[in-house]
Scaffold this active site. Sequence first.
Site, PDB file in Angstrom:
ATOM      1  N   LYS A  32      53.957  34.294  39.819  1.00 44.55           N
ATOM      2  CA  LYS A  32      54.320  32.877  39.757  1.00 44.55           C
ATOM      3  C   LYS A  32      54.882  32.568  38.382  1.00 44.55           C
ATOM      4  O   LYS A  32      54.256  32.867  37.367  1.00 44.55           O
ATOM      5  CB  LYS A  32      53.102  31.984  40.022  1.00 44.55           C
ATOM      6  CG  LYS A  32      53.428  30.494  39.931  1.00 44.55           C
ATOM      7  CD  LYS A  32      52.286  29.642  40.429  1.00 44.55           C
ATOM      8  CE  LYS A  32      51.306  29.240  39.374  1.00 44.55           C
ATOM      9  NZ  LYS A  32      51.784  28.177  38.460  1.00 44.55           N
ATOM     10  N   ASP A  59      57.441  27.889  40.490  1.00 43.68           N
ATOM     11  CA  ASP A  59      56.592  26.693  40.610  1.00 43.68           C
ATOM     12  C   ASP A  59      57.149  25.581  39.723  1.00 43.68           C
ATOM     13  O   ASP A  59      56.672  25.367  38.614  1.00 43.68           O
ATOM     14  CB  ASP A  59      55.169  27.111  40.189  1.00 43.68           C
ATOM     15  CG  ASP A  59      54.169  25.971  40.212  1.00 43.68           C
ATOM     16  OD1 ASP A  59      54.456  24.930  40.828  1.00 43.68           O
ATOM     17  OD2 ASP A  59      53.090  26.145  39.616  1.00 43.68           O
ATOM     18  N   LYS A  61      57.915  22.325  41.127  1.00 42.50           N
ATOM     19  CA  LYS A  61      57.453  21.035  41.692  1.00 42.50           C
ATOM     20  C   LYS A  61      58.517  19.945  41.625  1.00 42.50           C
ATOM     21  O   LYS A  61      58.339  18.907  40.970  1.00 42.50           O
ATOM     22  CB  LYS A  61      56.193  20.562  40.958  1.00 42.50           C
ATOM     23  CG  LYS A  61      55.016  21.528  41.015  1.00 42.50           C
ATOM     24  CD  LYS A  61      53.774  20.915  40.400  1.00 42.50           C
ATOM     25  CE  LYS A  61      52.581  21.838  40.429  1.00 42.50           C
ATOM     26  NZ  LYS A  61      52.667  22.986  39.521  1.00 42.50           N
ATOM     27  N   ASP A  64      62.678  14.171  43.170  1.00 37.93           N
ATOM     28  CA  ASP A  64      63.797  13.320  42.735  1.00 37.93           C
ATOM     29  C   ASP A  64      64.438  12.747  43.995  1.00 37.93           C
ATOM     30  O   ASP A  64      63.891  12.884  45.092  1.00 37.93           O
ATOM     31  CB  ASP A  64      64.796  14.157  41.906  1.00 37.93           C
ATOM     32  CG  ASP A  64      65.558  13.305  40.887  1.00 37.93           C
ATOM     33  OD1 ASP A  64      65.995  12.191  41.259  1.00 37.93           O
ATOM     34  OD2 ASP A  64      65.732  13.745  39.748  1.00 37.93           O
ATOM     35  N   THR A 119      45.554  18.222  41.707  1.00 39.97           N
ATOM     36  CA  THR A 119      44.084  18.204  41.574  1.00 39.97           C
ATOM     37  C   THR A 119      43.638  17.459  40.314  1.00 39.97           C
ATOM     38  O   THR A 119      42.472  17.121  40.181  1.00 39.97           O
ATOM     39  CB  THR A 119      43.509  19.640  41.565  1.00 39.97           C
ATOM     40  OG1 THR A 119      44.300  20.445  40.698  1.00 39.97           O
ATOM     41  CG2 THR A 119      43.491  20.226  42.948  1.00 39.97           C
ATOM     42  N   ARG A 211      44.272  33.357  34.716  1.00 40.64           N
ATOM     43  CA  ARG A 211      43.466  33.940  33.643  1.00 40.64           C
ATOM     44  C   ARG A 211      42.478  35.027  34.057  1.00 40.64           C
ATOM     45  O   ARG A 211      42.269  35.960  33.273  1.00 40.64           O
ATOM     46  CB  ARG A 211      42.766  32.821  32.864  1.00 40.64           C
ATOM     47  CG  ARG A 211      43.771  32.048  32.007  1.00 40.64           C
ATOM     48  CD  ARG A 211      43.285  30.669  31.653  1.00 40.64           C
ATOM     49  NE  ARG A 211      43.192  29.817  32.825  1.00 40.64           N
ATOM     50  CZ  ARG A 211      42.769  28.561  32.815  1.00 40.64           C
ATOM     51  NH1 ARG A 211      42.382  28.020  31.675  1.00 40.64           N
ATOM     52  NH2 ARG A 211      42.736  27.854  33.929  1.00 40.64           N
TER      53      ARG A 211
HETATM   54  O1  C5P Z   1      44.380  30.651  35.081  1.00 42.19           O
HETATM   55  P1  C5P Z   1      44.147  30.061  36.438  1.00 42.19           P
HETATM   56  O2  C5P Z   1      43.678  31.078  37.471  1.00 42.19           O
HETATM   57  O3  C5P Z   1      43.281  28.827  36.411  1.00 42.19           O
HETATM   58  O4  C5P Z   1      45.618  29.627  36.883  1.00 42.19           O
HETATM   59  C1  C5P Z   1      45.851  28.911  38.066  1.00 42.19           C
HETATM   60  C2  C5P Z   1      47.313  28.614  38.190  1.00 42.19           C
HETATM   61  O5  C5P Z   1      47.485  27.741  39.291  1.00 42.19           O
HETATM   62  C3  C5P Z   1      47.937  27.913  36.988  1.00 42.19           C
HETATM   63  O6  C5P Z   1      49.306  28.320  36.913  1.00 42.19           O
HETATM   64  C4  C5P Z   1      47.816  26.452  37.357  1.00 42.19           C
HETATM   65  O7  C5P Z   1      48.808  25.660  36.756  1.00 42.19           O
HETATM   66  C5  C5P Z   1      48.024  26.502  38.864  1.00 42.19           C
HETATM   67  N1  C5P Z   1      47.442  25.382  39.604  1.00 42.19           N
HETATM   68  C6  C5P Z   1      46.107  25.053  39.535  1.00 42.19           C
HETATM   69  N2  C5P Z   1      45.611  24.005  40.256  1.00 42.19           N
HETATM   70  C7  C5P Z   1      46.434  23.273  41.007  1.00 42.19           C
HETATM   71  C8  C5P Z   1      47.784  23.574  41.098  1.00 42.19           C
HETATM   72  C9  C5P Z   1      48.266  24.646  40.357  1.00 42.19           C
HETATM   73  O8  C5P Z   1      45.334  25.730  38.858  1.00 42.19           O
HETATM   74  N3  C5P Z   1      45.929  22.286  41.720  1.00 42.19           N
END
Ligand code: C5P
Length: 232
Positions: A32, A59, A61, A64, A119, A211
């Site tokens: 991603k 990603d 999003k 417009d 979220t 992460r």
């Molecule tokens: O590091 P982590 O596993 O938390 O990363 C989750 C990824 O998913 C990040 O790129 C974050 O921006 C994205 N994301 C999220 N929650 C959402 C939508 C997208 O964590 N509701």
Amino acid sequence: MGRDVIVACDFASAEDVFKFLDKFEGRKPFVKIGMELFYAEGPEIVREIKRRGHKIFLDLKLHDIPNTVKKSMAVLSRLDVDMTNLHAGGTVRMMEAALEGLTRPDGTRPILIAVTQLTSTDQESMENDLLIREPIDKVVMHYAANAKRAGLDGVVCSPLEAGKVHDVCGDGFVTVTPGVRFADGDIGDQKRVMTPAEAKKIGSDYIVVGRPITAAADPVAAYERCVAEFVD
Ligand code: C5P
């Protein structure tokens, strides 16, 4: 549509992302690319990762007027990404226009999914800032149904919502779920999390994992563990 693990490459530069991907040697995870990396490095980062043989979820999003989204989606489609997204809040007409723009002359197109409510938006901010007074889970399901009506392939949602989305929109409607953590791992700033195995049980189609893989001492082993729990 097969289940897969998507690695959120939330790095600030091309150098950092290539240093990370080089660790995978023969393996080619689905990656991603988010706004930070795309805005820093431009479309060339997408072409380069694609040339290396990875599938890409871009990603960005989009949100417009329909005509602008349609034309922008045509550009993203020519970049040959495999999946991209938009905000369902842009209305059904915007989502339909996006699909039109995304569809290539040969009829193929990337998977298109919608963000319902972020979220980071809770009931209080939705009511006070957006003047939406319905319960947030009802709003999320309504937006998911709108995405389905517009012809989109699925939504981004929490793993906890994936089952309900499938109940409302059908099993074929794709759920892409972030918020995944290993049972013995740090949850960090994510509030509602699930393990890859739980996400599989509840019916997520794709998990987006950042992460727990990118910050792991051994990222390849962490990725393989996700695949073993979620896909195999
Ligand atoms: O590091 P982590 O596993 O938390 O990363 C989750 C990824 O998913 C990040 O790129 C974050 O921006 C994205 N994301 C999220 N929650 C959402 C939508 C997208 O964590 N509701």
